[in-house]
Write a protein that holds these residues in place. Sequence first.
Motif, PDB file in Angstrom:
ATOM      1  N   ILE A  44       0.889  -1.169   0.000  1.00 38.89           N
ATOM      2  CA  ILE A  44       0.000   0.000   0.000  1.00 38.89           C
ATOM      3  C   ILE A  44       0.921   1.211   0.000  1.00 38.89           C
ATOM      4  O   ILE A  44       1.560   1.524   1.014  1.00 38.89           O
ATOM      5  CB  ILE A  44      -0.933   0.033   1.234  1.00 38.89           C
ATOM      6  CG1 ILE A  44      -1.694  -1.289   1.389  1.00 38.89           C
ATOM      7  CG2 ILE A  44      -1.917   1.194   1.118  1.00 38.89           C
ATOM      8  CD1 ILE A  44      -2.492  -1.392   2.677  1.00 38.89           C
ATOM      9  N   GLU A  45       1.037   1.865  -1.128  1.00 45.98           N
ATOM     10  CA  GLU A  45       2.042   2.910  -1.321  1.00 45.98           C
ATOM     11  C   GLU A  45       1.948   4.005  -0.266  1.00 45.98           C
ATOM     12  O   GLU A  45       0.883   4.600  -0.043  1.00 45.98           O
ATOM     13  CB  GLU A  45       1.887   3.535  -2.720  1.00 45.98           C
ATOM     14  CG  GLU A  45       2.920   4.588  -3.061  1.00 45.98           C
ATOM     15  CD  GLU A  45       4.330   4.012  -3.259  1.00 45.98           C
ATOM     16  OE1 GLU A  45       5.293   4.794  -3.234  1.00 45.98           O
ATOM     17  OE2 GLU A  45       4.454   2.780  -3.444  1.00 45.98           O
ATOM     18  N   GLY A  46       3.084   4.247   0.385  1.00 48.65           N
ATOM     19  CA  GLY A  46       3.160   5.305   1.374  1.00 48.65           C
ATOM     20  C   GLY A  46       2.494   4.987   2.690  1.00 48.65           C
ATOM     21  O   GLY A  46       2.506   5.808   3.609  1.00 48.65           O
ATOM     22  N   VAL A  47       1.909   3.804   2.797  1.00 46.37           N
ATOM     23  CA  VAL A  47       1.242   3.389   4.041  1.00 46.37           C
ATOM     24  C   VAL A  47       2.073   2.341   4.772  1.00 46.37           C
ATOM     25  O   VAL A  47       2.391   2.486   5.949  1.00 46.37           O
ATOM     26  CB  VAL A  47      -0.181   2.859   3.761  1.00 46.37           C
ATOM     27  CG1 VAL A  47      -0.815   2.326   5.047  1.00 46.37           C
ATOM     28  CG2 VAL A  47      -1.050   3.950   3.155  1.00 46.37           C
ATOM     29  N   ASN A  48       2.435   1.266   4.041  1.00 45.40           N
ATOM     30  CA  ASN A  48       3.251   0.217   4.686  1.00 45.40           C
ATOM     31  C   ASN A  48       4.587   0.003   3.974  1.00 45.40           C
ATOM     32  O   ASN A  48       5.300  -0.952   4.259  1.00 45.40           O
ATOM     33  CB  ASN A  48       2.482  -1.099   4.779  1.00 45.40           C
ATOM     34  CG  ASN A  48       2.084  -1.662   3.422  1.00 45.40           C
ATOM     35  OD1 ASN A  48       2.531  -1.194   2.375  1.00 45.40           O
ATOM     36  ND2 ASN A  48       1.234  -2.683   3.440  1.00 45.40           N
ATOM     37  N   GLY A  49       4.895   0.899   3.036  1.00 52.11           N
ATOM     38  CA  GLY A  49       6.146   0.780   2.296  1.00 52.11           C
ATOM     39  C   GLY A  49       6.038   1.504   0.971  1.00 52.11           C
ATOM     40  O   GLY A  49       5.088   2.267   0.739  1.00 52.11           O
ATOM     41  N   TRP A  50       7.027   1.239   0.112  1.00 51.67           N
ATOM     42  CA  TRP A  50       7.057   1.925  -1.180  1.00 51.67           C
ATOM     43  C   TRP A  50       7.389   0.947  -2.298  1.00 51.67           C
ATOM     44  O   TRP A  50       8.112  -0.039  -2.106  1.00 51.67           O
ATOM     45  CB  TRP A  50       8.111   3.039  -1.168  1.00 51.67           C
ATOM     46  CG  TRP A  50       7.791   4.132  -0.193  1.00 51.67           C
ATOM     47  CD1 TRP A  50       6.971   5.203  -0.384  1.00 51.67           C
ATOM     48  CD2 TRP A  50       8.304   4.261   1.140  1.00 51.67           C
ATOM     49  NE1 TRP A  50       6.930   5.998   0.729  1.00 51.67           N
ATOM     50  CE2 TRP A  50       7.743   5.437   1.689  1.00 51.67           C
ATOM     51  CE3 TRP A  50       9.177   3.501   1.936  1.00 51.67           C
ATOM     52  CZ2 TRP A  50       8.022   5.867   2.992  1.00 51.67           C
ATOM     53  CZ3 TRP A  50       9.456   3.927   3.231  1.00 51.67           C
ATOM     54  CH2 TRP A  50       8.891   5.095   3.744  1.00 51.67           C
TER      55      TRP A  50
END
Length: 558
Positions: free
Chosen positions: A480-486
Amino acid sequence: MISSEGVIGKEKIAYFSMEIGLTNDIHTYSGGLGVLAGDTIKASADLNLPLVAVTLVSKKGHFRQELDAQGRQTEHPEGWDPFRYMMPLSTEVTVKIENRDVKIKTWLYNYQSMIGVTIPILFLDTDVEGNAPQDREITHHLYARDEQYRLKQEIILGIGGLRMLDALGYKVRKYHMNEGHSSLLTLELLHKYEMDVEKVREMCIFTTHTPVEAGHDKFSHSLVEQLMDENTDMEALKRFGGSDRLNMTLLALNLSRYVNGVTKRHREVSAKLFPGYHIHSITNGVHSYNWTSTPFRKLYDQYLPGWAKDPELLVRIDGIPDEEIWQAHRESKKNLIDYVNRKTGAGMDYETLTIGFARRATEYKRTNLLFSDLARLKKINKKGKIQLVFAGKAHPKDMKGKKLIEEVFGYINELKNEIKIAYLENYDMDIASKMVSGVDIWLNTPQRPFEASGTSGMKAAHNGVVNFSVLDGWWIEGWIEGVNGWSIGPEPEEILSVEESKTRELDDLYSKLEYIIIPMYYKRKDEWTKMMNSSIGTIAYYFNSHSMMRRYVTEAYL
């Protein structure tokens, strides 16, 4: 504990795997496949599943990696003594190899879970008195030597393993082949059930892990005829395993009712490799307790009692104060940095943003991608200091993989006055545990679509470490971009050339590191701890071997 004379009343799932990684001291694994098998067994015990596992004893292991000052790899035997860990059984079976009777005995290892449930694991051994010298060595090395040696091992595992289960009195309802190495067991089942193909298919499950055609074991029919029993039904082998060569994956595909890849993306890739077969997907998972560091175990025990038996409870991570998550991470990071400095003299510190990369050193995993533009990497490092920890073995015959390690050592020397970089020798389960819990960022840069699954990032997430990865394998499902990683580079549905993909990947890799990751880590610690929290709550709760095994039970075993 079962004895060699015992009879198992309850029907079992027989889980066959060429390698199984249980502990660091039992050198019967080389990497991800074996560690996954070990996690499968541990989760099965936690869930009280009626599993029995079959593998080879591999007394001399895979190899111990030695790296010189230039990063040149030398391989050494990594022997271990089964007597220290398991019990020899008196039962003996035989198979025919090159028209000789080859005797097989087995060692019994009982893995016991924290709830007291035991899973028996049979370690097959041909180092038996009365066998010819060349036959006594068949189960010595994991994945060693040549094609002939490999086929001999697969005869022992598939045919010998099934005969050993029968001799010990196990009642088996399903045979689960973890990769194609054991698929000759299907031939043995055909003989056992008088060529009842539908009955055999109903009993067999096949999990494929390999997303490239070249990675599937194939043997010439002339070699098969040379090595296998003269009574081997070659017509059946050609019918189910391939008319030109014996393809072990094809043999398993044709004689299994349930077939699965190890991620959704891998199912799609496998379906293209083997058109006409119905391939499911069950995404791999990791054993939560095993891969969680001591500081995080204590934290979860305090706030989420029962999490080790029910990892889904990690979804409630919001109930743990952020400062305590950060403190648990600092303890894990200190453990890693102290180890790195002790082993390499790299002089790393506890405060610098630490990026970890640990994979088998092979071309498609692109160990050196981060160093593609040194000028830009140096510029980024001036915005906020980074330090890098690498690890990974190259296959003894993979010259390109060995060259990758040497290149990283070259960068270590070239950048020594600007960026602290370490390459840890002889990557194993203990080093993996330190790395996945001690770095701040877990970096993964495979060339799409060659990552079947990958599980190291799942292990990292259990310890609040944030993933930064190419969108391939499991990360497509967890990201999940910008939530749990990139993410790094294009999304899965984008069709680009290799060069176009690499250009996008490098731009993403450097830009996100410079403009998002470094500023957040150094200037917005509250946002960083929120990312750590989300990594646990959205990844660890789901991508674990308990969830994986529940799916195997409901979709494949019942």
